[in-house]
Design a protein around this motif. Sequence first.
Motif, short mmCIF file in Angstrom:
data_model
loop_
_atom_site.label_atom_id
_atom_site.label_comp_id
_atom_site.label_asym_id
_atom_site.label_seq_id
_atom_site.Cartn_x
_atom_site.Cartn_y
_atom_site.Cartn_z
N GLY A 21 0.83 -1.20 0.00
CA GLY A 21 0.00 0.00 0.00
C GLY A 21 0.86 1.25 0.00
O GLY A 21 0.62 2.20 -0.76
N LEU A 22 1.93 1.23 0.82
CA LEU A 22 2.82 2.39 0.93
C LEU A 22 3.53 2.63 -0.40
O LEU A 22 3.60 3.77 -0.89
CB LEU A 22 3.84 2.12 2.03
N ALA A 23 4.06 1.56 -0.99
CA ALA A 23 4.77 1.68 -2.26
C ALA A 23 3.83 2.24 -3.32
O ALA A 23 4.19 3.11 -4.12
CB ALA A 23 5.30 0.32 -2.70
N HIS A 24 2.62 1.75 -3.29
CA HIS A 24 1.64 2.18 -4.25
C HIS A 24 1.33 3.67 -4.08
O HIS A 24 1.34 4.43 -5.05
CB HIS A 24 0.36 1.36 -4.01
N ALA A 25 1.11 4.10 -2.85
CA ALA A 25 0.79 5.50 -2.57
C ALA A 25 1.95 6.39 -2.97
O ALA A 25 1.76 7.47 -3.54
CB ALA A 25 0.48 5.66 -1.09
N LEU A 26 3.16 5.93 -2.71
CA LEU A 26 4.36 6.71 -3.02
C LEU A 26 4.48 6.94 -4.52
O LEU A 26 4.70 8.07 -4.98
CB LEU A 26 5.59 5.96 -2.50
N SER A 27 4.33 5.86 -5.28
CA SER A 27 4.48 6.00 -6.72
C SER A 27 3.37 6.87 -7.29
O SER A 27 3.58 7.68 -8.18
CB SER A 27 4.53 4.63 -7.41
N PHE A 28 2.19 6.76 -6.71
CA PHE A 28 1.10 7.61 -7.17
C PHE A 28 1.40 9.08 -6.88
O PHE A 28 1.22 9.95 -7.72
CB PHE A 28 -0.20 7.18 -6.48
N GLY A 29 1.91 9.32 -5.67
CA GLY A 29 2.23 10.68 -5.26
C GLY A 29 3.30 11.30 -6.15
O GLY A 29 3.17 12.44 -6.62
N LEU A 31 4.14 10.50 -9.18
CA LEU A 31 3.59 10.70 -10.52
C LEU A 31 2.75 11.98 -10.56
O LEU A 31 2.87 12.80 -11.48
CB LEU A 31 2.70 9.50 -10.85
N PHE A 32 1.94 12.13 -9.51
CA PHE A 32 1.05 13.28 -9.44
C PHE A 32 1.87 14.56 -9.37
O PHE A 32 1.58 15.52 -10.09
CB PHE A 32 0.18 13.14 -8.19
N LEU A 33 2.93 14.56 -8.57
CA LEU A 33 3.77 15.75 -8.40
C LEU A 33 4.44 16.14 -9.71
O LEU A 33 4.43 17.30 -10.12
CB LEU A 33 4.83 15.45 -7.33
N GLU A 34 4.97 15.12 -10.37
CA GLU A 34 5.68 15.38 -11.63
C GLU A 34 4.72 16.00 -12.64
O GLU A 34 5.04 16.98 -13.31
CB GLU A 34 6.26 14.06 -12.13
#
Lengths: 437, 246
Positions: A21-29, A31-34
């Motif tokens: 879940g953490l890895a998933h949230a991190l990659s989503f975050g 991506l969103f920031l970029e």
Amino acid sequence: MSWLPRTLRWRLFLILFAGLGLAHALSFGVLFLERYLSARAVMLTNLESDVGTSIALLDRLPAAERPQWLARLARPTYRYEIGPGLPGVPELSPRAAEIADTINTAAGRQFPVTVERIPGPRLHLQAHVTLSDGSIVTIDLLPQVMPLADWLPYVLAVQLLLLVLCTWVAVRLAIRPLLRFAGAAERLDPASTATRLDEGGPTEVAYAATAFNAMRDRIAHYLAERVQILAAISHDLQTPITRMKLRAEMGEDGPDRDKLVNDLAEIELMVREGVAYARSAHGDAEEPVRIDVGSFVESLVFDYQDIGKPVQWIGGATAVATTRPHALRRILTNLIDNALKFAGPVEVEIMATAGRIRIGVLDRGPGIPDDQLEAVLQPFYRLEQSRSRDTGGTGLGLAITHQLARAIGGALTLKNRDGGGLAAEVMLGAASPGSDR
Amino acid sequence: MDHVDHVLIVDDDREIRDLVAGYLKKNGLRVTVAADGRQMRAFLEADRVDLIVLDIMLPGDDGLVLCRELRAGRHKATPILMLTARSDETDRIVGLEMGADDYLSKPFSARELLARIKAVLRRTRMMPPTLAVAEAGQVLAFGRWRLDTTARHLLDQDGVAVGLSGAEYRLLRVFLDHPQRVLSRDQLLNLTQGREAELFERSIDLLVSRLRQRLGDDAREPAYIKTVRAEGYVLAMPVETAAARR
């Protein structure tokens, strides 16, 4: 680590799920920031060149023609109007300041610009530009919040669900063999082949299963060997004992002969009990039968009464149980014989509690000291009193009974009764209600 | 001249054989000994005996094989007393299944052997010769009950085993072996006599009432075991021999 759940299943699930879940949230975050940064850069560049061009254009147009052009210059996030616009406040958020800077850069070199925030629930800016002829143009900005697709939350939910599902499956896969092993070890009965573990599955599980089966075979082998050795000894002893017994009987009457006969009887008993003990771990190969426990116990009591022994059936519940009758008979006769020997009159009762049948063999004898109630179930353990009174027997009787009770899926417990005496209770397996007779 | 009972002892141990033979002879029996199945067969070709004492452990054909052979041939009526290796239930059951009349586990005493021999002889003499005794290993069906003579289980119609005490079982066997035939208390007493318990004439009445209770029989209007006034008791049900289990 007391906050961790008790079961390995939940611990593993928690760890795996938290990690994923953490890895998933991190990659989503990330991506969103970029995406946000690049979109903003594009927007600001566009804004700069566009505003610069538009203001320059409006400045060159004659004042009367300006309103016609306003519609053409309007963009989705900002538009131009002639006039001072709405009243605002000068404080700007960092994001608003950035936009104000961009407008200043685009138009401020030629024209004086003031940027103000219009108070409201969403970001609303107005830039007031004073053109070279003194008229004021207001740029009305409604900067778009980063657009999010409507379906995105659903996709996220589906992903989360998938994550939970995969984690659950993985945990189950890891836990199941463990539970299977625990169950198999608990049910381990070296006498039957039915307890063999399935040796299929992933390599590690298959390896462990093979090892488990090999261990089971070794135990079965040791047990069989133990029985064989004892049986062989007892068999080879039988012929000489028989001869001696016969010879002693033929001999002259007298104290020597009686002593010899007694000694032989003792040897014989020892041999017989030894074999019985070795066998009792197996519970014999006897087939379980459905028996009416009430009549079974009553008939046993009658057997004693028929030979004049003080044994009473004091009744109690009756029920049908599936058990091995010869083993059960042996258990009860051992207990009754013991009670008769050490205590005198015996009472037998049957109790049905919580779906299980207990058969109690009760006496009013000296009982057993509380601290030795467990120990007397061990082979060759004897109470002081029985040793000194020379009535000891082999010291195997209760051990045989104990093992047999376990072999039929039951349990034997000894306790001292209120008011003196011993209560030996045999708990049978699950029962069904009594037959309708 | 009185008939002298002739006993054949089959045991591979010479000393046991001789000691037993000596004891039995001293107590008024005629005794012949055999070391194995071959000698036993050879002797039985020429002569007849009243009872055979058969050891289970024998070189060559063991006691169980010989017992089955005797039961199948012309000696099927000769009582057999089996000497088993141990007093284990399985050995006893197997022995009785093969058709032995009684068993005695080694090491035994000569006195006990003599008592058993006499009991078996008395029992077989009591039996009316026209009536075949149900062979062990069979299931006897009567009314809504079945008696498994191998495992000594009385089974109700649901297959639940109902317990029988030793004396109850023996009495039931006597009734089942002589169905629909009036048996006097004296006959019942003799046929039911166990090895441990001494029964008295009055205890037959007690045993019958216990047995009726086990069978769910009403004492005032019994359907199974009826009282015949001044004569004794009769099993009022026909008995069918069903095939053995397994």
